[in-house]
Design a protein around this motif. Structure first.
Motif, PDB file in Angstrom:
ATOM      1  N   ILE A 227       0.850  -1.186   0.000  1.00  0.00           N
ATOM      2  CA  ILE A 227       0.000   0.000   0.000  1.00  0.00           C
ATOM      3  C   ILE A 227       0.893   1.245   0.000  1.00  0.00           C
ATOM      4  CG2 ILE A 227      -1.721   1.321   1.272  1.00  0.00           C
ATOM      5  CD1 ILE A 227      -2.821  -1.266   0.152  1.00  0.00           C
ATOM      6  N   GLY A 228       0.599   2.204  -0.867  1.00  0.00           N
ATOM      7  CA  GLY A 228       1.384   3.437  -0.868  1.00  0.00           C
ATOM      8  C   GLY A 228       2.849   3.142  -1.094  1.00  0.00           C
ATOM      9  N   ILE A 229       3.702   3.772  -0.295  1.00  0.00           N
ATOM     10  CA  ILE A 229       5.143   3.518  -0.347  1.00  0.00           C
ATOM     11  C   ILE A 229       5.636   3.191   1.051  1.00  0.00           C
ATOM     12  CG2 ILE A 229       5.527   5.033  -2.338  1.00  0.00           C
ATOM     13  CD1 ILE A 229       6.652   7.127  -0.325  1.00  0.00           C
ATOM     14  N   ASP A 230       6.846   2.661   1.115  1.00  0.00           N
ATOM     15  CA  ASP A 230       7.438   2.292   2.389  1.00  0.00           C
ATOM     16  C   ASP A 230       7.937   3.528   3.133  1.00  0.00           C
ATOM     17  OD1 ASP A 230       8.477   0.827   4.464  1.00  0.00           O
ATOM     18  OD2 ASP A 230      10.237   0.105   3.361  1.00  0.00           O
TER      19      ASP A 230
ATOM     20  N   ASP B 294       9.262  17.435  -7.500  1.00  0.00           N
ATOM     21  CA  ASP B 294       9.706  16.688  -8.679  1.00  0.00           C
ATOM     22  C   ASP B 294       8.872  15.431  -8.881  1.00  0.00           C
ATOM     23  OD1 ASP B 294      11.748  18.518  -9.245  1.00  0.00           O
ATOM     24  OD2 ASP B 294      13.182  17.476  -7.960  1.00  0.00           O
ATOM     25  N   SER B 295       8.435  14.817  -7.804  1.00  0.00           N
ATOM     26  CA  SER B 295       7.660  13.578  -7.884  1.00  0.00           C
ATOM     27  C   SER B 295       6.193  13.821  -8.218  1.00  0.00           C
ATOM     28  CB  SER B 295       7.736  12.847  -6.538  1.00  0.00           C
ATOM     29  OG  SER B 295       7.187  13.660  -5.515  1.00  0.00           O
TER      30      SER B 295
ATOM     31  N   MET C 173       7.166  11.318   3.549  1.00  0.00           N
ATOM     32  CA  MET C 173       8.529  10.808   3.598  1.00  0.00           C
ATOM     33  C   MET C 173       8.624   9.560   2.733  1.00  0.00           C
ATOM     34  SD  MET C 173       9.091  11.111   7.733  1.00  0.00           S
ATOM     35  CE  MET C 173      10.810  10.594   7.753  1.00  0.00           C
ATOM     36  N   GLY C 174       9.812   9.307   2.200  1.00  0.00           N
ATOM     37  CA  GLY C 174      10.022   8.114   1.397  1.00  0.00           C
ATOM     38  C   GLY C 174      11.496   7.915   1.083  1.00  0.00           C
TER      39      GLY C 174
ATOM     40  N   SER D 193       8.163  10.525  -3.483  1.00  0.00           N
ATOM     41  CA  SER D 193       7.998  11.160  -2.173  1.00  0.00           C
ATOM     42  C   SER D 193       8.583  12.565  -2.205  1.00  0.00           C
ATOM     43  CB  SER D 193       8.679  10.320  -1.081  1.00  0.00           C
ATOM     44  OG  SER D 193      10.066  10.163  -1.355  1.00  0.00           O
ATOM     45  N   ILE D 194       8.335  13.316  -1.162  1.00  0.00           N
ATOM     46  CA  ILE D 194       8.814  14.693  -1.071  1.00  0.00           C
ATOM     47  C   ILE D 194       9.989  14.800  -0.106  1.00  0.00           C
ATOM     48  CG2 ILE D 194       8.177  17.065  -0.459  1.00  0.00           C
ATOM     49  CD1 ILE D 194       6.800  16.091  -2.969  1.00  0.00           C
ATOM     50  N   LEU D 195       9.962  14.004   0.970  1.00  0.00           N
ATOM     51  CA  LEU D 195      10.949  14.123   2.047  1.00  0.00           C
ATOM     52  C   LEU D 195      11.760  12.852   2.202  1.00  0.00           C
ATOM     53  CD1 LEU D 195       8.502  15.601   4.735  1.00  0.00           C
ATOM     54  CD2 LEU D 195       9.885  16.884   3.086  1.00  0.00           C
TER      55      LEU D 195
END
Length: 566
Positions: A144-147, A328-329, A505-506, A512-514
């Motif tokens: 789900i989503g990202i880690d 950027d993402s 966060m990612g 992700s942004i952070l």
């Protein structure tokens, strides 16, 4: 050659700028000031001084004009805020007027916005629960989503650190999915709650009923006194008995001599230097004069609240970042989350008729998540916890009665039966289509675009809610309560006041942004440590996590400054 006022720029230059003075902003200012940085804290709200400005903190209902109720005019100036219970005559002056700073709802979103130094740290519910390893791993395990780029071990020492300073009353329960912390003695359950606790835990193995872990002091810390059990927290506490910016982090920052606080300062955007590849400062609109002022710093901490910080980033466009600073993402503003609630059950009991309770305890009890843990598997992902309360009904129970005379008066002067309620707070999954963006066709009172919301709870949350009310009813019935009534009222994003995500966060800058230190991937001297940074929501109150992430990020920022990396 242009005549540059270099002295004016120098006077407006600091080591760090902190945007926002709420729970996370207060921590950022404290930590950076104590580490020796000269810090400018910018807050769009008005000054609210500790104790002096809590003008209604000790007033009884009959000491204010409308007994705490809102007038038609007060409701009219806050058409969104009146949807929630946090707004009353006692704290009406603490809130931003919706008519001055509206927002657009493609789908309903209940956004509560304070207009004071301290932000929602003055009015928050003070629930202080840790996220667990299970929460940080869930996205990766379930696809789900990202880690998350961090795990529980990365933040655990910082939970310890902020808990010891803030003061959290609670009981260690040894649950891996609700980690224990540094606790002051918990507030005590009343006799009825103790009995219900024993029955629920006896009939539902694996479930716990504990006192809510709350940022109310049961032992003094420094000049902060203990809770007086007045249950008037949302007006401001003159005893400093709960954690707020005014009672806790702001005095610590001021004590260093390194803090400059500027209220009435609306941060419009972040200034980005394309040649240097860094942010150099912020543009501020003076709330009263509407003058645009620039302030400069080596590092910037965005703590304007999830949606405030996201607005600033979306509004910070340049040739390098045409879709918002660090975007950027292109996920900035997406994956907006909030907890869903207003589902549970209530009932009454005729037991303990000779017992009562002391004062107005400002915290209820808590039943931590038990769904989708171990062998328990549901049709939905993740889970929920219950907040609970109990009391004896008062004279108002007689409003619907037909009575007259001495016997009726005697009836109303005696307390009625015990009542208890359980209300679930459930996790919302991160969905890309749940987002917020700028509406350039509408402006606030300062000529800025407003936010537009397109966010809703989906099938997973709906399935969970069906379980939330039925489980609550089952536990209350098993505990011997009568007239148990499930409820499942409308719950809209924003209503739980736990909005999260939008600048997540990612590990990968592509989605992700952070990064793991709450730095913007492509603008390393900008940190975002409020709710915008969250990669998933869990089901626990998130404010303690914001505190820990902020202290951790501030430590990293100062370390990187010393290494000349920022």
């Amino acid at each position: 050659m242009a005549n540059l006022n270099l002295k004016a720029k120098e006077a407006n230059t600091y080591d760090a700028i902190v945007v926002g003075s709420g729970i996370s902003g207060g921590w950022a200012a404290k930590e950076l000031c104590e580490k020796g940085l000269k810090v400018l804290m910018l807050e769009r709200g008005r000054q609210l001084e500790h104790i002096k400005d809590y003008t209604n903190a000790v007033k009884a209902p009959w000491e204010v004009p409308h007994r705490g109720r809102l007038t038609t005019a007060q409701k009219g100036s806050h058409p969104y805020l009146i949807r929630e219970r946090v707004y009353s005559e006692f704290n009406e002056s603490y809130w931003m007027k919706d008519e001055e700073s509206p927002y657009t709802e493609k789908k309903r979103f209940d956004w509560t916005r304070p207009d004071i130094v301290g932000g929602r740290s003055i009015m928050w519910g003070r629930g202080s629960l840790r996220l667990s390893e299970m929460d940080f791993e869930a996205n990766a395990k379930e696809g789900i989503g990202i880690d998350w780029p961090i795990r529980y071990r990365d933040i655990a020492p910082w939970y310890d650190y902020v808990e010891a300073f803030a003061g959290i009353a609670g009981t260690a329960e040894g649950l891996p999915h609700l980690p224990d912390g540094i606790f002051q003695p918990a507030m005590e359950m009343n006799c009825f709650e103790k009995e219900v606790k024993g029955r629920i835990e006896g009939k539902f193995p694996g479930r716990k009923m504990t006192m809510y872990r709350t940022a109310n002091l049961t032992q003094p810390i420094g000049e902060r006194g203990t809770c007086q059990y007045r249950d008037r927290c949302a007006r401001g506490c003159p005893f400093g008995a709960y954690f707020s910016t005014q009672s806790s982090t702001l005095p610590a920052a001021v004590k260093t001599g390194n803090l400059t606080l500027r209220p009435d300062s609306i941060v419009n955007s972040i200034i980005y230097d394309e040649a240097a590849g860094k942010a150099t400062g912020v543009k501020v609109i003076d709330k009263h004069t509407k003058e645009v002022i620039e302030y400069h710093a080596r590092i910037i901490f965005l703590n304007a609240s999830t949606l405030g910080s996201t607005f600033i980033m979306l509004n910070s466009t340049s040739n390098r970042f045409p879709k918002g600073l660090g975007n950027d993402s292109e996920v900035l503003g997406k994956y907006l989350m909030d907890h869903h609630f207003h589902a549970g059950a209530s009932g009454i009991s005729e037991e303990f008729q000779d017992k009562y309770y002391y004062g107005g305890r400002p915290a209820g009890f808590y039943i931590p998540r038990f769904r989708n843990i171990g062998e328990d598997k549901q049709k939905y992902l993740r889970g929920f916890g219950y907040s609970g309360y109990s009391n004896r009904t008062g004279w108002a129970r007689g409003i619907a009665e037909l009575g007259i005379g001495e016997a009726y008066k005697d009836y109303l002067t005696e307390p009625g039966p015990w009542q208890m309620g359980l209300m679930g707070f459930g996790e919302c999954l991160p969905y890309e289509e749940n987002q917020v963006y700028l509406d350039h066709g509408r402006q606030d009172a300062w000529g800025q675009p407003v936010l537009e919301f397109n966010c809703e709870f989906k099938e997973n949350e709906i399935l969970m809610r069906r379980d939330m009310d039925q489980d609550a009813a089952a536990m209350l019935e098993a505990a011997g309560l009568k007239n148990v009534t499930p409820f499942n009222r409308d719950s809209y994003p924003g209503g739980a006041i736990h909005e999260m995500g939008t600048a997540r966060m990612g590990c990968d800058p592509k989605d992700s942004i952070l990064n793991e230190w709450n730095q913007v991937h492509s603008v390393k001297n900008v940190f975002v440590t409020d709710g915008a940074c969250m990669t998933s929501s869990a089901c626990q109150n998130p404010s303690l996590t914001y505190m820990a992430l902020t202290a951790r990020a501030a430590d990293h920022a100062v370390s990187e400054l010393k290494k000349m990396n920022l």
